[in-house]
Design a protein around this motif. Sequence first.
Motif, mmCIF file in Angstrom:
data_model
loop_
_atom_site.group_PDB
_atom_site.id
_atom_site.type_symbol
_atom_site.label_atom_id
_atom_site.label_comp_id
_atom_site.label_asym_id
_atom_site.label_seq_id
_atom_site.Cartn_x
_atom_site.Cartn_y
_atom_site.Cartn_z
ATOM 1 N N ARG A 167 0.829 -1.211 0.000
ATOM 2 C CA ARG A 167 0.000 0.000 0.000
ATOM 3 C C ARG A 167 0.861 1.258 0.000
ATOM 4 N N GLU A 168 1.950 1.211 0.766
ATOM 5 C CA GLU A 168 2.761 2.409 0.943
ATOM 6 C C GLU A 168 3.757 2.630 -0.188
ATOM 7 N N LYS A 169 4.350 1.541 -0.701
ATOM 8 C CA LYS A 169 5.436 1.663 -1.678
ATOM 9 C C LYS A 169 5.099 1.100 -3.053
ATOM 10 N N GLY A 170 4.065 0.294 -3.137
ATOM 11 C CA GLY A 170 3.759 -0.370 -4.392
ATOM 12 C C GLY A 170 4.649 -1.557 -4.673
ATOM 13 N N ARG A 171 5.436 -1.960 -3.701
ATOM 14 C CA ARG A 171 6.331 -3.113 -3.854
ATOM 15 C C ARG A 171 6.747 -3.596 -2.457
ATOM 16 N N VAL A 172 7.302 -4.799 -2.432
ATOM 17 C CA VAL A 172 7.840 -5.370 -1.199
ATOM 18 C C VAL A 172 9.332 -5.602 -1.399
ATOM 19 N N GLU A 173 10.149 -4.940 -0.598
ATOM 20 C CA GLU A 173 11.590 -5.153 -0.649
ATOM 21 C C GLU A 173 11.961 -6.214 0.387
ATOM 22 N N ALA A 174 12.618 -7.267 -0.059
ATOM 23 C CA ALA A 174 12.898 -8.405 0.815
ATOM 24 C C ALA A 174 14.377 -8.771 0.723
ATOM 25 N N SER A 175 15.044 -8.749 1.865
ATOM 26 C CA SER A 175 16.482 -9.013 1.880
ATOM 27 C C SER A 175 16.778 -10.497 1.699
ATOM 28 N N THR A 176 17.735 -10.751 0.833
ATOM 29 C CA THR A 176 18.216 -12.123 0.642
ATOM 30 C C THR A 176 19.240 -12.509 1.703
ATOM 31 N N ARG A 177 19.595 -11.540 2.571
ATOM 32 C CA ARG A 177 20.641 -11.792 3.566
ATOM 33 C C ARG A 177 20.122 -11.667 4.996
ATOM 34 N N TRP A 178 18.813 -11.675 5.127
ATOM 35 C CA TRP A 178 18.183 -11.695 6.445
ATOM 36 C C TRP A 178 17.480 -13.034 6.624
ATOM 37 N N LEU A 179 17.853 -13.749 7.662
ATOM 38 C CA LEU A 179 17.190 -14.994 8.019
ATOM 39 C C LEU A 179 16.350 -14.718 9.269
ATOM 40 N N GLU A 209 14.374 -22.853 9.486
ATOM 41 C CA GLU A 209 15.587 -23.650 9.511
ATOM 42 C C GLU A 209 16.742 -22.995 8.754
ATOM 43 N N ARG A 210 16.422 -22.386 7.578
ATOM 44 C CA ARG A 210 17.542 -21.919 6.750
ATOM 45 C C ARG A 210 17.161 -20.881 5.698
ATOM 46 N N TRP A 211 15.935 -20.364 5.708
ATOM 47 C CA TRP A 211 15.485 -19.561 4.584
ATOM 48 C C TRP A 211 15.613 -18.063 4.834
ATOM 49 N N SER A 212 15.901 -17.341 3.769
ATOM 50 C CA SER A 212 15.993 -15.880 3.848
ATOM 51 C C SER A 212 14.594 -15.274 3.822
ATOM 52 N N TYR A 213 14.542 -14.021 4.211
ATOM 53 C CA TYR A 213 13.270 -13.285 4.145
ATOM 54 C C TYR A 213 12.746 -13.272 2.711
ATOM 55 N N TYR A 214 13.641 -13.107 1.744
ATOM 56 C CA TYR A 214 13.239 -13.117 0.336
ATOM 57 C C TYR A 214 12.617 -14.456 -0.047
ATOM 58 N N GLY A 225 -1.505 -15.965 -4.178
ATOM 59 C CA GLY A 225 -1.922 -15.632 -5.537
ATOM 60 C C GLY A 225 -1.093 -14.592 -6.245
ATOM 61 N N GLY A 226 0.138 -14.348 -5.788
ATOM 62 C CA GLY A 226 1.039 -13.429 -6.467
ATOM 63 C C GLY A 226 0.606 -11.981 -6.435
ATOM 64 N N ARG A 227 0.005 -11.543 -5.328
ATOM 65 C CA ARG A 227 -0.538 -10.186 -5.303
ATOM 66 C C ARG A 227 0.472 -9.122 -4.895
ATOM 67 N N TRP A 228 1.701 -9.534 -4.564
ATOM 68 C CA TRP A 228 2.715 -8.547 -4.200
ATOM 69 C C TRP A 228 3.828 -8.526 -5.248
ATOM 70 N N GLN A 229 4.377 -7.349 -5.454
ATOM 71 C CA GLN A 229 5.551 -7.218 -6.309
ATOM 72 C C GLN A 229 6.779 -7.288 -5.410
ATOM 73 N N VAL A 230 7.501 -8.390 -5.487
ATOM 74 C CA VAL A 230 8.601 -8.660 -4.561
ATOM 75 C C VAL A 230 9.930 -8.365 -5.237
ATOM 76 N N GLU A 231 10.738 -7.525 -4.581
ATOM 77 C CA GLU A 231 12.044 -7.163 -5.119
ATOM 78 C C GLU A 231 13.135 -7.577 -4.128
ATOM 79 N N PRO A 232 14.128 -8.337 -4.581
ATOM 80 C CA PRO A 232 15.217 -8.742 -3.674
ATOM 81 C C PRO A 232 16.159 -7.580 -3.391
ATOM 82 N N THR A 233 16.647 -7.525 -2.168
ATOM 83 C CA THR A 233 17.659 -6.543 -1.790
ATOM 84 C C THR A 233 18.695 -7.248 -0.920
ATOM 85 N N GLU A 234 19.781 -6.522 -0.632
ATOM 86 C CA GLU A 234 20.776 -7.011 0.329
ATOM 87 C C GLU A 234 20.970 -5.977 1.433
#
Length: 260
Positions: A167-179, A209-214, A225-234
């Motif tokens: 709602r706020e950004k139009g996308r979801v930023e998700a770190s590949t380096r945050w567990l 067990e081992r997965w990143s936030y991304y 149902g794929g309703r978010w636009q997910v963008e990987p970040t570090e």
Amino acid sequence: MKAIVTGANGTVGSRLCEFLRRQGAEVVSWDRSAVPVDDYWAMENFVRSVAPDVLFHLATASRPTGRPNESWLINYEWTSELAWITRQLGARFVFSSTAMVFSDHAPGPFTLDSEPEAPEGYGYEKRRAEERAFQQNPEARVVRLAWQIDDEPTGNNMVASLEAQMREKGRVEASTRWLPACAFLDDTVRALLALAWAEPGLYMLDANERWSYYDIVRALNERHGGRWQVEPTEHFVFDQRMIDDRVVLPSLKTRLPGLP
């Protein structure tokens, strides 16, 4: 079984109350407007009148009323008094703490030997409350909770956070380096009930067990149902996982088959 639940309107508390009632328990929610948390005798008289088998203390200062130092009152002082009251009255005491007792700079994953060191704020208050709970009631069960995952986008859970980001950004930023420490809400409440009858002590509930936030956000996006636009970040690097081999929650992979 009879249980008192503080924070009964919260994310974990409301689901725990539902679960307890389905198990046939009598559940009494703590109404802070009727039983003030800064009046020891009112609190003791209330607990004595209910005579619970167990008191689940899940409340936080999520709805400020303007009292001075309210967060400390709710997170630390109320915990201290409830630990003492349950000790005196012979009721089991289950106190929900948080993975945030460890700061973002601490080296994870965390075990029971890891020393909490959050220097301020919510995490600091909770780690101090953990210490105080055991001082007041050596028979306490203190349970560090992870970030909850639930399909309903309400309350303080991961899906609600993802919806808010969209709602706020139009996308979801998700770190590949945050567990992140995280678990499904229904699994958490089942474990809380089981731990009420476990040996006293400190427990940690984490299903990651081992997965990143991304990884997790992508799997949740598939589930919803794929309703978010997910963008990987570090941009956030942190291993927040909590490891407690005595408490085995269903793996995230069980709940999210889309995980790699």
